[in-house]
Structures are given as structure tokens and as C-alpha cells.
Write an enzyme that holds these catalytic residues in place. Structure first.
Site, PDB file in Angstrom:
ATOM      1  N   CYS B  37       0.821  -1.214   0.000  1.00  0.00           N
ATOM      2  CA  CYS B  37       0.000   0.000   0.000  1.00  0.00           C
ATOM      3  C   CYS B  37       0.856   1.266   0.000  1.00  0.00           C
ATOM      4  O   CYS B  37       0.322   2.370  -0.060  1.00  0.00           O
ATOM      5  CB  CYS B  37      -0.975  -0.001   1.164  1.00  0.00           C
ATOM      6  N   ASP B  39       2.745   2.409   2.403  1.00  0.00           N
ATOM      7  CA  ASP B  39       2.813   3.075   3.705  1.00  0.00           C
ATOM      8  C   ASP B  39       4.233   3.050   4.278  1.00  0.00           C
ATOM      9  O   ASP B  39       4.948   2.068   4.120  1.00  0.00           O
ATOM     10  CB  ASP B  39       1.901   2.374   4.716  1.00  0.00           C
ATOM     11  N   CYS B  64      -2.614   5.545   4.766  1.00  0.00           N
ATOM     12  CA  CYS B  64      -4.055   5.763   4.820  1.00  0.00           C
ATOM     13  C   CYS B  64      -4.478   6.204   6.222  1.00  0.00           C
ATOM     14  O   CYS B  64      -3.682   6.197   7.159  1.00  0.00           O
ATOM     15  CB  CYS B  64      -4.787   4.485   4.445  1.00  0.00           C
ATOM     16  N   CYS B 107      -2.779  -2.474   9.052  1.00  0.00           N
ATOM     17  CA  CYS B 107      -2.302  -1.182   9.552  1.00  0.00           C
ATOM     18  C   CYS B 107      -1.914  -1.285  11.029  1.00  0.00           C
ATOM     19  O   CYS B 107      -0.922  -0.699  11.464  1.00  0.00           O
ATOM     20  CB  CYS B 107      -3.373  -0.105   9.395  1.00  0.00           C
TER      21      CYS B 107
END
Lengths: 175, 135
Positions: B37, B39, B64, B107
Site C-alpha cells: 500500500c 505506507d 491511509c 495497519c
């Protein structure tokens, strides 16, 4: 079904694109629905399945990144669920710094746009360099296949994914 | 996808954003990321060397809303804990507190990894210092 053998190609990371395309056209004709319209249902179904594999396989094999990911997955590497333990710390530092720069630019003044464009050029160049490196690593793997080479390819693909995201971020800002 | 109120709260009002001097011997830095993603998460703890208690925690996350909220919550959880208590923090605590949906559990895992990386970095630093002292 292994895509390489389905296409009758050697299982190599460096693939002759025109040869792949040629095989795709040949096989497309071979499995074309028109040729099976009058055939028994069983045969027709088989041809449909083959067509599906053909299209999926062509999409994967013609793209160097997807092709490498495909081979990595075949060799037991987990592609979808990567965590930081698979990413070299220097890369994380680098990506972090690039994101910081991007954020500063966003909150910056009118000059930000020019700087963003410059950053965009830099990221695109980084992506191109990663693509070239992928070719080189692919050649190396084809000559002497081994886990080490695959590990390197995987690290490179991680790096490329980050760069790709950065390019997308900047393009969003510039749009 | 709808974020929970708690995620939105941490996202729009993140706690403890910032950074500390990573060369400070009492500061442990953890940098983790998820290529899929895109991140990246940096989390730092400042430990009182006499008590072993985490006195301050800072983070900076690019990612995110859930990744930002997870690391923001993590820094809140860390303050006042000993380093060993910090190591025992599980991502499920973050999941429950923020009511993260299954697709965002990674996450919280990233935040747990960041905590562990920061504490490990601190421990390595102090071990090196002690080694230097005994030399």
C-alpha cells in the site's frame, strides 16, 4: 497450469516479446470459439477454459513486473502480504524522506509546482532505473537460477512499488 | 469504506506527530513499511534510562487514515509504559480500540511492528553503551 508451458515457451524472466505475441495469436486462433461452435459441449468448454488461461497468461507474461511476480509466487515467495521485514531499511529511509519532501512541497508556496514537477521527473527516472535493473536481474536469474537472485528481484519489486506509489502521488498533486 | 469515529478522531487530530533526535542515546527509532500500500511509518520512543519508562513517543506516518490512526494511538499507549510492557502491546488492542475492519488490520500490525522496531533500537543502543562503558 504453468503459463510458460501453456505458451510453449521456456520458463525465463527475459522473454522475447515478439515470440510471446506470436504464440498468443497462434493459440488464440486455435482456441477460437468459432472453431468449436459445432463441437460437443465438453470440447467447447475446454476451449473456453484454454482461452481464459491464454488471456490471463498473456497479460501476466507480457509485463516484466507481473512476469517476475508470477515466477516469484511459483517459487513460493509471498507477494501480496509483504511487511517491513522484507524491505531493506535504507529503502524505508529513502521513501520516508521522499514523502517528507513531497509533503513540504504540498504545503509550500507557488514554487511548489515547479519543484513537484522536478520531483516527478526524478521519480519517473527512478522507476525507469528500477525497470532496467529488473531486466538485468532477470538475465542473471535465467543464467543461474537460484533463491539469491529471486530475493534480489523481490527487494527490487518492493522498491519499485514504493516508487510507483510516489509517482502516482505526485501526479495526483500536479493534475 | 466508512471509518470509525475513533479512526476519524485520530486521523483529523493525530496525537504526538513529530520526531526526536535519533542520535539521542535514550531515543529508540523504528521505521517500518508496507510496500503493497506504500505506507511508511516512523515511530520513536524516549526512555528514562533510570526507570526504564517511556516518557515520550512521537510518530510520522505516510499512509491511509487507518495507518495514521494506528500509529497515533500506539504513541498514546506507549507513554508511561516500561519498555517490556511496550513490547507486549498487541495489534489486536489497536484493532479493538479503533474498531478497524478486517481489510485494515494490516495497519495495526504495522503499528505493532513499529513499536517493536523502536524498542529494539533503543535496547541495542543501550547495550552498545554499556559495552562501551565496560570497555
Amino acid at each position: 497450469m504453468d503459463y510458460f508451458s501453456f505458451f510453449g515457451l521456456e520458463r525465463k524472466l527475459t522473454l522475447d516479446a515478439s515470440r510471446l505475441q506470436q504464440r498468443f495469436y497462434q493459440l488464440s486462433k486455435e482456441y477460437h470459439p468459432d472453431r468449436f461452435a459445432q463441437k460437443p459441449a465438453e470440447e467447447r468448454l475446454k476451449a473456453e477454459e484454454a482461452s481464459a488461461i491464454l488471456n490471463d497468461g498473456y497479460r501476466v507474461l507480457r509485463d516484466p513486473v507481473q512476469r517476475a511476480e508470477y515466477v516469484l509466487r511459483q517459487e513460493g515467495f509471498d507477494i501480496g502480504e509483504q511487511r517491513s521485514k522484507d524491505v531493506p531499511p535504507e529503502l524505508l529511509e529513502e521513501v520516508f524522506e521522499l514523502n517528507m519532501a513531497l509533503e513540504e512541497l504540498r504545503h509550500g508556496d507557488e514554487d511548489a509546482r515547479a519543484s513537484l514537477k522536478e520531483a516527478h521527473g526524478k521519480f519517473v527516472a527512478m522507476r525507469a532505473a528500477a525497470d532496467e535493473e529488473l531486466c538485468a536481474l532477470g538475465r542473471r536469474y535465467d543464467e543461474t537460477p537460484g533463491r539469491d537472485a529471486l530475493q534480489q528481484i523481490r527487494a527490487l519489486l518492493n522498491r519499485r512499488r514504493y516508487i510507483r506509489n510516489l509517482v502516482a502521488e505526485v501526479e495526483k498533486e500536479l493534475a | 469504506m466508512a471509518y470509525s469515529d475513533k479512526v476519524l478522531d485520530h486521523y483529523s487530530n493525530p496525537r504526538n506527530v513529530g520526531s526526536m533526535d535519533k542520535n539521542d542515546p535514550n531515543v529508540g527509532t523504528g521505521m517500518v513499511g508496507a510496500p503493497e500500500c506504500g505506507d511508511v511509518m516512523k515511530l520513536q520512543v524516549k526512555v528514562n534510562p533510570d526507570t526504564g519508562i517511556i516518557e515520550d513517543a512521537k510518530f510520522k506516518t505516510f499512509g491511509c487514515g487507518s495507518a495514521i490512526a494506528s500509529s497515533s494511538l500506539a504513541t498514546e499507549m506507549l507513554k508511561g509504559k516500561t519498555v517490556d510492557e511496550a513490547l507486549a502491546i498487541k495489534n489486536t488492542e489497536i484493532v479493538n480500540e479503533l474498531a478497524l475492519p478486517p481489510v485494515k488490520i494490516h495497519c495495526s500490525v504495522l503499528a505493532e511492528d513499529a513499536i517493536k522496531a523502536a524498542i529494539t533500537n533503543y535496547k541495542e543502543k543501550t547495550a552498545k553503551e554499556q559495552a562501551a562503558v565496560t570497555l
